[in-house]
Design an enzyme around this catalytic site. Structure first.
Site, short mmCIF file in Angstrom:
data_model
loop_
_atom_site.label_atom_id
_atom_site.label_comp_id
_atom_site.label_asym_id
_atom_site.label_seq_id
_atom_site.Cartn_x
_atom_site.Cartn_y
_atom_site.Cartn_z
CG HIS A 132 -1.96 -1.10 1.10
ND1 HIS A 132 -2.29 -1.94 2.12
CD2 HIS A 132 -2.73 -1.46 0.04
CE1 HIS A 132 -3.23 -2.79 1.70
NE2 HIS A 132 -3.52 -2.52 0.44
N GLY A 133 0.66 2.10 -0.97
CA GLY A 133 1.55 3.24 -1.16
C GLY A 133 1.69 4.12 0.07
CG ASP A 134 -1.80 4.66 2.47
OD1 ASP A 134 -1.53 3.46 2.23
OD2 ASP A 134 -2.92 5.03 2.89
CD GLU A 135 -0.77 0.14 4.66
OE1 GLU A 135 -1.99 0.28 4.66
OE2 GLU A 135 -0.21 -0.98 4.55
CG ASN A 193 -3.18 -7.24 0.26
OD1 ASN A 193 -2.65 -8.24 -0.23
ND2 ASN A 193 -3.60 -7.19 1.52
NE ARG A 194 -8.98 -5.44 0.28
CZ ARG A 194 -7.97 -5.24 1.13
NH1 ARG A 194 -6.78 -5.74 0.87
NH2 ARG A 194 -8.15 -4.56 2.25
CG HIS A 253 0.18 -4.48 4.78
ND1 HIS A 253 -0.62 -3.96 3.79
CD2 HIS A 253 0.64 -5.66 4.29
CE1 HIS A 253 -0.65 -4.79 2.76
NE2 HIS A 253 0.10 -5.83 3.04
CE1 TYR A 313 -9.32 -5.50 6.19
CE2 TYR A 313 -8.39 -5.83 8.38
CZ TYR A 313 -8.25 -5.40 7.08
OH TYR A 313 -7.06 -4.87 6.65
CD GLU A 335 -1.82 -4.57 8.81
OE1 GLU A 335 -1.31 -3.44 8.72
OE2 GLU A 335 -2.56 -5.06 7.93
ZN ZN Z 1 -1.71 -2.27 3.99
#
Ligand code: ZN
Ligand code: NAG
Ligand code: NAG
Length: 489
Positions: A132-135, A193-194, A253, A313, A335
């Site tokens: 994820h670009g923002d992580e 990631n989807r 992440h 989730y 995470e």
């Molecule tokens: Zn992520």
């Protein structure tokens, strides 16, 4: 014909982790199972997130302040860091690219090994950061990890063990475009990631926009076949897994502090604990990360600092389940910080908090030695008092041995006698062991291997017995809690 099965275990600090490593003659076998009939994801990438995911649409506002960048490497600085590493540590590394992002940024990988780029009967592990670009914390930590291993090779036993006994592949950023745009998705704003094929179908009645469209707007891909609709970053990773047979892996992440393991998705899209056939192994693996981390295991939200993905989730199209199903690779989703994009001043602390976890996880794949004529198959299993290992090969009499995985490495050699051809199977005995009940059919499903005569086929059966069951249960099987989730990570 001699067949070698190697079972190893290793004590890592106070943590114990064990690998069962089986050596096969034919590399094609060792590439792991594949299931060409499994359905995969949807054409429309938006639909990869089920209804629950729509609640969590990109909540992170794009950051436009330069402050947020300060202390983080830009993409070109990262590229330079990778290449500098290759220059500095060339004797134990190889730099290669697995493809390009939408905007043409190379997806650089650092391979660390005493024989980089060479086929060896050693397990391979991969770390992927910045999906994820923002992580962006992961990309920074992975560069620190590579350099730490290089600096401590032949000085620190763990660094030496990793270099000499595994092939460690590090992709610091899978989403350089998302990073420079400071957003979750890639340049096409697709959540990578989807974007992977998924084992579950997504039908229109689950997806509001499809209903309103009145249109069946999906298509099932033959697994690993039609990749045209996928993002280049996703395709690069999928191709990478065809090239290299990874035993285990982890993606980094941010947005929470927990080690997440399969399954990520449930068949009915609802949220509950949904363990995969190797649930015990995954719990053990996740616990290695959590327990080696400074404070992950102290989590109040997640008992032991670990969680089943679907109980947290459910997601669909994630990389984790895909790795496990389609590549036979045991992948965790880590995470590593509550804050997705913390001030860079916190990076040294985050490195200290995660360093032992990253090292111990990679080192949990243990060394295998075998003759050059053997390919190898590595299988992660948690410690237990009793395992039954079955070696079979068409045309040969299968042999079985029972072992206890304690604290020392173990090697099993099998010499099979020629006989009439037999079916390959995974076989269980010991009715005392209840743990196998859920595992057996799925093991058969996921680990059944086919081969020709003269190619060795080895299957294993893991029997988890009372001690392990009690231990793991008391420590980790407290899944009743369904923690609330505040942001998508
Ligand atoms: Zn992520
Ligand atoms: C997916 O479908 C939605 C709703 O119909 C549409 O807005 C979106 O553009 C589609 N995305 C792609 C990648 O086709
Ligand atoms: C772990 O430590 C970090 C940094 O001190 C802190 O922000 C976080 O709340 C801690 N988490 C737990 C579960 O203790």
């Amino acid at each position: 014909m001699p067949i070698k099965v190697v079972i190893s275990s290793l004590s890592l600090f106070s943590l114990l982790f064990y690998s069962l490593l089986l050596l096969l003659l034919h590399p094609a076998i060792a590439r792991g199972p594949h299931h060409s009939s499994l359905p995969s994801g949807l054409l429309n990438a938006t639909a990869h997130s089920g209804p629950a995911r729509l609640l969590f649409q990109d909540t992170t506002q794009p950051h436009h302040s330069d402050d947020i960048d300060r202390g983080y490497m830009t993409n070109s600085e990262l590229e330079k860091a990778v290449k500098d590493f290759g220059d500095r540590c060339g004797s134990i590394s190889r730099i290669y690219s697995i493809g390009h992002s939408v905007n043409g940024v190379p997806l650089w990988v650092i391979e660390i090994s005493d024989k980089p780029g060479q086929e060896e009967p050693e397990p391979a592990f991969k770390f992927i950061g910045n999906v994820h670009g923002d992580e962006p914390v992961g990309r920074e930590l992975l560069i620190l990890l590579a350099n730490w291993i290089c600096d401590n090779y032949m000085k620190d036993p763990l660094a030496t063990l990793i270099v000499e006994n595994i092939h460690l592949h590090i992709l610091p950023t899978m989403n350089p475009d998302g990073f420079s745009l400071k957003r979750r998705g890639n340049a096409n704003d697709i959540d990578l990631n989807r974007d992977f094929p998924d084992q579950y179908l997504h039908f229109a009645d689950d997806i509001p926009f499809m209903k309103s469209n009145g249109q069946v707007n999906f298509q099932f891909f033959p697994v690993n076949n039609d990749m045209d609709a996928r993002q280049p970053e996703t395709i690069a990773v999928m191709n990478w897994l065809r090239e290299i047979r990874f035993t285990a892996s982890a993606t980094l992440h941010g947005g929470a502090l927990v080690a997440n393991y399969p399954w990520d998705g449930t068949e009915d899209k609802r949220r509950y604990y949904y363990g995969c056939p190797d649930d015990d192994t995954f719990q053990f693996m996740a616990s290695i990360y959590s327990n080696s981390h400074r404070n992950m295991s102290l989590s109040k939200e997640f008992p032991g600092g670990i969680t089943n993905g679907a109980s947290w989730y459910p997601i669909y199209g994630g990389m984790q389940d895909w790795n496990y199903i389609h590549a036979g690779c045991f992948e965790l989703t880590l995470e590593i910080s509550d804050d997705k994009w913390p001030n860079a001043i916190e990076l040294p602390t985050l490195w200290e908090y995660n360093k032992m976890s990253l090292l111990n996880l990679a080192a949990s794949l243990v060394k295998v030695k075998a003759g050059r004529t053997f390919a190898d198959y590595h299988r992660l299993i948690p410690p237990a008092e009793r395992y039954e290992v079955v070696a079979t090969m068409p045309g040969y009499k299968s042999k079985t041995t029972c072992i206890s995985l304690g604290e020392t490495a173990m090697t099993l050699d099998f010499i099979l006698d020629p006989e009439i051809p037999t079916m390959t199977y995974l076989h269980s005995v010991n009715n005392d062991c209840h743990c196998i009940e859920s595992g057996k059919p799925s093991l058969e499903r996921f680990w059944r291997l086919h081969s020709e005569v003269y190619l060795i086929l080895i299957a294993i059966l893991a029997l988890l017995c009372i001690l392990l069951k009690r231990r793991i249960k008391s420590n980790m099987l407290n899944h009743k809690q369904l923690p609330k989730r505040s942001a998508q990570t």
